[in-house]
Design an enzyme around this catalytic site. Structure first.
Site: not given
Lengths: 82, 413
Positions: B185, B213, B244
């Site tokens: 991240s 991610h 996300k």
């Protein structure tokens, strides 16, 4: 097998390389208070010691380690176990 | 003496931030205009630090699904998954996650943070060993801490160090789990997943990958690094988040181990919290379909990632090790990072500021994340802002700082 005093000697040498506040190190030296090691520097110290002794130091022992002596005893214990 | 004494140094750091006139931890988004724009401090601002990789937060289909779910099922479930909080949608989403990865089953958690807590607190038991990458997210470390396994860090993305530690464990590798992330991240770099799978197989350990991610970001179908690295079937556990690329809030774990279902009965972060609200489940189900069937979103995302990375690289900024939708700019000091961050916001560009100890190697990072929804013009604007502000920030003396001590909050690792 390494003696306790050999382990101490190694910790002294590694700590002196990493410590921000240079000073005399002995068994009662507090890694955070006396040597001024922050959490990242403690990790750096442990990584260097792991390499020298070919051991892995579990993060779980950290709450019990304040002084050089605490760390040396933990390393001795880990080396017995391995 | 009192219970607040321990906050003295934190209070001093916070005061220094407030006095400096720049507080990156107190940003209020006043009004959203789109997935990539908002009003902040009364100014129209490009959002370049939101992890909204596919820009689906304002997708019309997702919004429609969420609206319908609110109307039909209400605003919340008001209950645990183990009580009244499992609706048809929760169960369907679990099936869809499992099918999406081609695995046996899945569990949905209320947040991504809770997915790691919920899984690791139970999996990392007495007598087990966890080998965790040094750059793994705080939720992974916190989950480990809730369990009772031995926790051993290995050097970030270093398979030689990982193998050394596996070797030292001897027979204990049968009770060992390796924890890595698809894309990390903070610096946006990928794990060497194929090599790690080889080690896992050689030593008979388990492997958990957190694709927080990388879901929707990597792989032909957006399954993450495991798909890109060609090791899609080799994971023991896949963790992910809705917050996300899926544009909502929630988390999941997918596995082929039939024991996954037992986790529900033992996992406190699963049991003792309310389940995700119906609109969240509905929009996530829709977003997962879009994520899988619209590879052009990934192409746009990567075009934008290359655009920003190359733009900042050409200006001489020190960046993360590889091109990725997370573009991290290393600043020489906290002060310089704060000033640049504040000046970017004044210019209408919102990015993240990440400071030690929440960063790898005690770095001060200006962390950008790009979206498929960013236009070329927006990326150009971001580049121009960095270019105009670069010299002012770099020229600051790294030593003469109003805020020169690391914010000594709870370390992320």
């Amino acid at each position: 097998m390494l003696q306790y005093k050999d382990i101490l000697a190694q910790i002294y040498s590694v700590s002196q390389e990493i410590a921000r506040d240079k000073q005399e190190i002995n068994e009662t030296t507090d890694l955070v208070v006396d040597l001024g090691l922050d959490s990242m520097a403690v990790m750096e110290l442990l990584a260097a010691i792991e390499d020298r002794f070919d051991i892995s130091i579990p993060l779980n022992i950290l709450p019990d380690v304040r002084t050089v002596k605490d760390l040396a005893l933990q390393i001795q214990q880990l080396m017995v176990e391995s | 003496m009192g219970i607040f004494d321990k906050f003295h140094s934190l209070a001093a750091d916070q005061r220094a931030l407030v006095d400096s006139g720049v507080n990156p931890f107190n940003v209020v988004i006043e009004r959203l205009i789109s997935a990539t724009e908002a009003i902040v401090n009364g100014r129209r601002t490009i959002l370049a630090g939101t992890n909204n990789y596919l820009g689906l937060t304002f997708d019309p289909q997702c919004i429609e699904a969420a609206k319908k779910a609110v109307q039909d099922q209400g605003t919340g479930t008001t209950g645990s998954r183990m009580a009244n909080g499992t609706y048809v949608g929760h169960a369907a989403l679990e099936r869809e996650f499992a099918d999406f990865f081609g695995y046996r089953s899945a569990i949905v958690f209320s947040t991504g943070y809770l997915a790691n807590l919920g899984m690791l607190s139970v999996l990392a038991g007495q007598g087990d060993t966890i080998l965790v990458d040094a750059h793994c997210h705080a939720s992974i470390y916190d989950g480990c801490r809730m369990g009772s396994a031995e926790i051993i860090r290995f050097r970030h993305n270093n398979v030689i160090d990982l193998e050394k530690r596996l070797r030292r464990l001897g027979k204990k590798t049968a009770n060992t789990m390796i924890l890595v992330e698809g894309i990390y991240s903070m610096l946006g770099d990928r794990a060497p997943l194929a090599d790690i799978v080889t080690l896992k197989q050689k030593y008979g350990a388990y492997l958990l990958v957190d694709e927080a991610h990388s879901l929707g970001v990597l792989g032909e179908h957006g399954r993450g690094l495991l798909e890109e690295a060609g090791v899609g079937n080799s994971m023991d556990f896949i963790i992910g988040t809705f917050s996300k690329s899926l544009g909502a809030t929630g988390g999941f774990c997918v596995s082929n181990h039939p024991e996954l279902d037992l986790i529900r009965y033992a996992s406190r972060p699963y049991i003792f919290t309310a389940s995700p609200a119906p609109p969240v489940i509905a929009s996530t189900r829709t977003a997962l379909k879009i994520l899988e069937t619209h590879p052009e979103l990934r192409r746009r995302l990567w075009r934008n990632a290359r655009h920003l990375y190359q733009g900042l690289d050409d200006m001489g900024f020190s960046l993360g090790p590889e091109i990725s939708p997370i573009v991290a700019v290393r600043m020489p000091s906290i002060k310089q990072a704060l000033v640049l961050w504040g000046n970017l916001l004044d210019r209408g560009v919102y990015v993240n500021l990440a400071l030690p100890p929440a960063t790898p190697d005690s770095a001060s990072l200006i962390r950008c994340s790009v979206s498929a929804a960013h236009t070329q013009e927006q990326i150009d604007y971001i580049c121009k802002a960095f270019s105009d502000l670069r010299e002012g920030a770099i020229a600051l003396d790294a030593q003469s700082t109003a805020v020169d001590s690391p914010l000594d909050v709870t370390p992320a690792f």
